[in-house]
Design a protein around this motif. Structure first.
Motif, PDB file in Angstrom:
ATOM      1  N   UNK A  87     -10.304  -4.670  -0.866  1.00 18.55           N
ATOM      2  CA  UNK A  87      -9.307  -5.662  -1.259  1.00 18.55           C
ATOM      3  C   UNK A  87      -8.548  -5.137  -2.476  1.00 18.55           C
ATOM      4  N   UNK A  88      -7.308  -5.562  -2.604  1.00 21.85           N
ATOM      5  CA  UNK A  88      -6.508  -5.123  -3.740  1.00 21.85           C
ATOM      6  C   UNK A  88      -5.059  -4.955  -3.345  1.00 21.85           C
ATOM      7  N   UNK A  89      -4.254  -4.508  -4.271  1.00 18.97           N
ATOM      8  CA  UNK A  89      -2.821  -4.340  -4.048  1.00 18.97           C
ATOM      9  C   UNK A  89      -2.562  -3.335  -2.933  1.00 18.97           C
ATOM     10  N   UNK A  94      -1.252  -4.208   3.623  1.00 14.26           N
ATOM     11  CA  UNK A  94      -0.482  -5.438   3.430  1.00 14.26           C
ATOM     12  C   UNK A  94       0.720  -5.184   2.520  1.00 14.26           C
ATOM     13  N   UNK A  95       1.834  -5.914   2.734  1.00 13.11           N
ATOM     14  CA  UNK A  95       2.994  -5.732   1.852  1.00 13.11           C
ATOM     15  C   UNK A  95       2.642  -6.084   0.417  1.00 13.11           C
ATOM     16  N   UNK A  96       3.124  -5.287  -0.520  1.00 15.08           N
ATOM     17  CA  UNK A  96       2.769  -5.458  -1.930  1.00 15.08           C
ATOM     18  C   UNK A  96       4.041  -5.595  -2.767  1.00 15.08           C
ATOM     19  N   UNK A  97       3.882  -6.181  -3.938  1.00 12.80           N
ATOM     20  CA  UNK A  97       4.978  -6.245  -4.895  1.00 12.80           C
ATOM     21  C   UNK A  97       4.410  -6.290  -6.295  1.00 12.80           C
ATOM     22  N   UNK A  98       5.188  -5.815  -7.237  1.00 12.60           N
ATOM     23  CA  UNK A  98       4.764  -5.776  -8.628  1.00 12.60           C
ATOM     24  C   UNK A  98       5.047  -7.105  -9.318  1.00 12.60           C
ATOM     25  N   UNK A 117       8.683   3.918  -5.652  1.00 15.12           N
ATOM     26  CA  UNK A 117       7.698   4.817  -6.255  1.00 15.12           C
ATOM     27  C   UNK A 117       6.890   4.128  -7.342  1.00 15.12           C
ATOM     28  N   UNK A 118       7.508   3.202  -8.054  1.00 19.89           N
ATOM     29  CA  UNK A 118       6.805   2.478  -9.119  1.00 19.89           C
ATOM     30  C   UNK A 118       5.683   1.629  -8.525  1.00 19.89           C
ATOM     31  N   UNK A 119       5.946   0.995  -7.391  1.00 15.45           N
ATOM     32  CA  UNK A 119       4.908   0.229  -6.701  1.00 15.45           C
ATOM     33  C   UNK A 119       3.830   1.159  -6.164  1.00 15.45           C
ATOM     34  N   UNK A 120       4.232   2.290  -5.602  1.00 15.77           N
ATOM     35  CA  UNK A 120       3.269   3.246  -5.048  1.00 15.77           C
ATOM     36  C   UNK A 120       2.251   3.675  -6.095  1.00 15.77           C
ATOM     37  N   UNK A 121       2.720   3.854  -7.336  1.00 13.57           N
ATOM     38  CA  UNK A 121       1.821   4.299  -8.407  1.00 13.57           C
ATOM     39  C   UNK A 121       0.734   3.276  -8.724  1.00 13.57           C
ATOM     40  N   UNK A 122       0.963   2.001  -8.360  1.00 14.09           N
ATOM     41  CA  UNK A 122      -0.016   0.955  -8.643  1.00 14.09           C
ATOM     42  C   UNK A 122      -0.975   0.715  -7.471  1.00 14.09           C
ATOM     43  N   UNK A 123      -0.710   1.340  -6.338  1.00 10.09           N
ATOM     44  CA  UNK A 123      -1.567   1.213  -5.157  1.00 10.09           C
ATOM     45  C   UNK A 123      -2.574   2.353  -5.159  1.00 10.09           C
ATOM     46  N   UNK A 276       7.866  -2.191   0.292  1.00 10.91           N
ATOM     47  CA  UNK A 276       6.620  -2.926   0.040  1.00 10.91           C
ATOM     48  C   UNK A 276       5.363  -2.124   0.378  1.00 10.91           C
ATOM     49  N   UNK A 277       5.516  -0.959   0.992  1.00 10.30           N
ATOM     50  CA  UNK A 277       4.396  -0.120   1.454  1.00 10.30           C
ATOM     51  C   UNK A 277       3.517  -0.835   2.479  1.00 10.30           C
ATOM     52  N   UNK A 278       4.099  -1.804   3.170  1.00  8.33           N
ATOM     53  CA  UNK A 278       3.398  -2.421   4.296  1.00  8.33           C
ATOM     54  C   UNK A 278       3.227  -1.386   5.408  1.00  8.33           C
TER      55      UNK A 278
END
Length: 615
Positions: A87-89, A94-98, A117-123, A276-278
């Protein structure tokens, strides 16, 4: 006497030296170059790798030993269950957002990469993906004895986290005994973190992975060849640098190659959303094809392909970015044509060679790999100023397409007439040596239904040119230079409405879609609600969201089933689809050119269909 003795000694020394030189040279020739020594590749002219490869790997593909009855379930059940529990971002795809991001920084990083890319760094680099395989794949068994693979991943200025996530996804979901190595090929990247920092990180945390660096920007084709040259496993797998393989992806991909060393196999390519990296499916399979501008297209599955949706099926053309092929077979085919530059056309060249020279190409439904399709921005810099793309196309056509090449040339006769394809002697000699079949055979036996969807000589458009709003002060439908899934709008019309610039040059084609004349993009409406937005999307020839008609009397552009029409929002320079209304003047549009004869025939055919349906 002493002089004669000295002379004898000198002659003896020379003879011994010559003998040693011959022995040394002969032993090196027999053993061949040391492919595992990185210094060897640094000393080579990488541009001539295909030529070198053709000399070294001039042999028939290796046959793999296997027992067709000795099968195995390759799933790592423990790792599989742990992944499904994560579980997690962004976990489970699953689609994600900051939350409260620095918007300006986010936009800047997005424009630089073509994805968030900014979102990718948090996944997590080890994130889980959804298991969207056909249920039959979960219990399917494959040969228990499979060859090892070398995975070649070229990259140029790729962002840190998607590149590393590609490596970790491979390591986490690949049987370790089958993975010999991951080869990252750096095409002379300029981003600082892709230098020494990447070297240190890979050496410490990414096992079985090494980096090959090209001395100058050479493009995708040369980068792939450089990676293939240093690969040591029996099977080569080529990936892009922003992928995430799904569960148990490898055995179904290489099982057909173990059985037939002249097979090339492609996975199903799933979509990783750039914003969203979905992780989601693109579809449940189609056969690769092309149109006569060399845009990659797809053909529907055949009846026999649908009987068992877990079984690999034959496909005329590969998408080009993700595939597996035996190393010996790849080099027997000469690798890629050494004259192809940067990117473009290589998937057609290799596909034609595979089929016409004794191989087969398959898509494996149980092997799925997610891939980021870049959004707006993120276009890589081009090191060339010449038209390398169409030169690549012409090289492929001149060597492999025989008389069918003229259908490609007639689409852009002035462009192709001016292009010099370069020296094709080696490529034509390779075709002769391998005794490859004709392109007519390929079209009749392998791509037999392609002309139905993409006829070499197309029927005329129903209408074409600029599409002008009748109630505006000279506003036309324009792409506004947006990417896929982005809304089109209105912009001042070109001076020539019949042959406008590419952003406004539309055609109501015989496919009954509204497409850009110079590209393979169509106007698409995914919803039928009030003020439905109109976006640019790749043409798919399946009607539905992209089905359009032109009502000459009302000057309506009618969408879908016939109840909705295109409407101009003159104030905001936007276009929408709403319920057709004869009193709404903003629904009236004029084309630069209207083929009234073709439209009249379309009405007759429509009337005939209605009568048949009534019966």
């Amino acid at each position: 006497m002493r002089r004669r003795s000295r002379l004898c000694c000198v002659k003896s020394a020379i003879a011994v030296f010559a003998l040693l030189t011959i022995i040394l040279f002969t032993s090196k020739w027999i053993a061949g170059p040391d492919f595992t020594n990185p210094d060897f590749y640094r000393s080579q002219n990488l541009v001539n790798l295909p030529q070198f490869a053709a000399q070294v790997f001039n042999r028939h593909p290796k046959k793999f030993e296997f027992d067709p009855n000795d099968l195995k379930d390759w799933h790592d059940e423990e790792a599989y269950q742990k992944a499904l529990a994560r579980k997690g971002l962004g976990e489970q795809g699953q689609p994600a957002e900051l939350v409260n991001p620095d918007k300006e920084k986010e936009r800047t990083m997005f424009r630089a990469n073509g994805y968030n890319a900014m979102l990718s760094d948090q996944i997590s680099l080890n994130r889980s993906v959804p298991d969207i395989r056909n249920p039959g794949c979960i219990h399917k068994k494959y040969l228990s004895k499979l060859p090892q693979v070398s995975i070649v991943i070229p990259f140029y200025d790729e962002h840190w986290s998607p590149l590393l996530r590609s490596c970790f996804a491979i390591l986490n979901r690949t049987p370790p005994e089958l993975l010999k190595e991951i080869i990252l090929v750096d095409d002379a990247s300029t981003k600082e973190f892709l230098g020494e920092k990447l070297e240190k990180y890979v050496s410490q945390y990414v096992p079985k992975t090494r980096i090959v660096r090209l001395p100058e920007r050479s493009g995708l084709i040369v980068a792939r060849l450089a990676g293939a040259k240093v690969a040591t496993a029996d099977i080569l797998i080529f990936f892009d640098s922003h992928v995430e393989p799904n569960y148990n992806w490898l055995p179904p991909l290489i099982d057909p190659i173990a059985r037939n060393p002249r097979a090339c196999v492609c996975p199903f390519i799933d979509v990783i959303a750039y914003n969203t990296f979905e992780y989601r499916s693109q579809d449940e399979g189609a056969r690769g094809a092309f149109d006569w501008r060399f845009y990659y297209k797809r053909l529907p599955l055949l009846k026999e392909d649908l009987e068992d949706k877990t079984k690999p099926f034959r496909s005329p053309i590969m998408a080009g970015g993700l595939f597996a092929i035996g190393r010996d077979f790849f080099w027997e085919l000469g690798g890629y044509d050494e004259g192809l530059d940067i990117w473009g056309g290589e998937q057609y060249e290799l596909s034609f060679k595979i089929w016409m020279c004794g191989g087969e190409m398959l898509d494996a439904p149980c092997s799925r790999v997610g891939h980021i399709y870049r959004g707006p921005g993120g276009h890589l810099s081009n090191p060339r100023t010449n038209d390398f793309l169409h030169k690549n196309y012409k090289r492929v056509a001149e060597v492999w397409m025989d008389e069918y090449k003229e259908y490609l040339y007639m689409r852009e006769p002035n462009r192709y007439a001016k292009l010099d394809a370069g020296d094709l002697t080696k490529q034509k000699a390779l075709r002769e040596k391998l005794q490859c079949k004709s392109f007519k055979w390929f079209m009749e036996e392998i791509a037999f239904d392609l002309p139905k969807k993409y006829p070499p000589i197309e029927p005329p458009d129903y209408a074409s040119g600029a599409i002008r709003s009748d109630t505006s002060n000279n506003l036309c439908i324009d792409t506004l230079n947006v990417g896929h899934r982005q809304e089109v709008g209105l912009y001042p019309c070109a001076s020539d409405l019949v042959y406008p610039q590419s952003n406004q040059y539309w055609a109501l084609s015989w496919h009954k879609d509204l497409r850009l004349k110079m590209k393979a993009d169509c106007l698409d409406v995914s919803e039928s609600y009030r003020n439905a937005p109109v976006v640019l999307y790749e043409c798919h020839l399946q009607g539905g969201n992209q089905l359009w008609q032109y009502d000459v009397e009302n000057k309506w552009l009618v969408h879908g089933s016939g109840k909705s029409c295109l409407e101009a929002d003159l104030k905001n320079h936007k276009v929408y689809v709403n319920r057709c209304d004869p009193a709404n003047l903003k629904m009236k549009w004029s084309f630069g050119h209207v083929n009234r004869t073709a439209l009249a025939e379309l009405k007759i055919n429509k009337h005939q269909v209605s009568e048949e349906e009534g019966l």
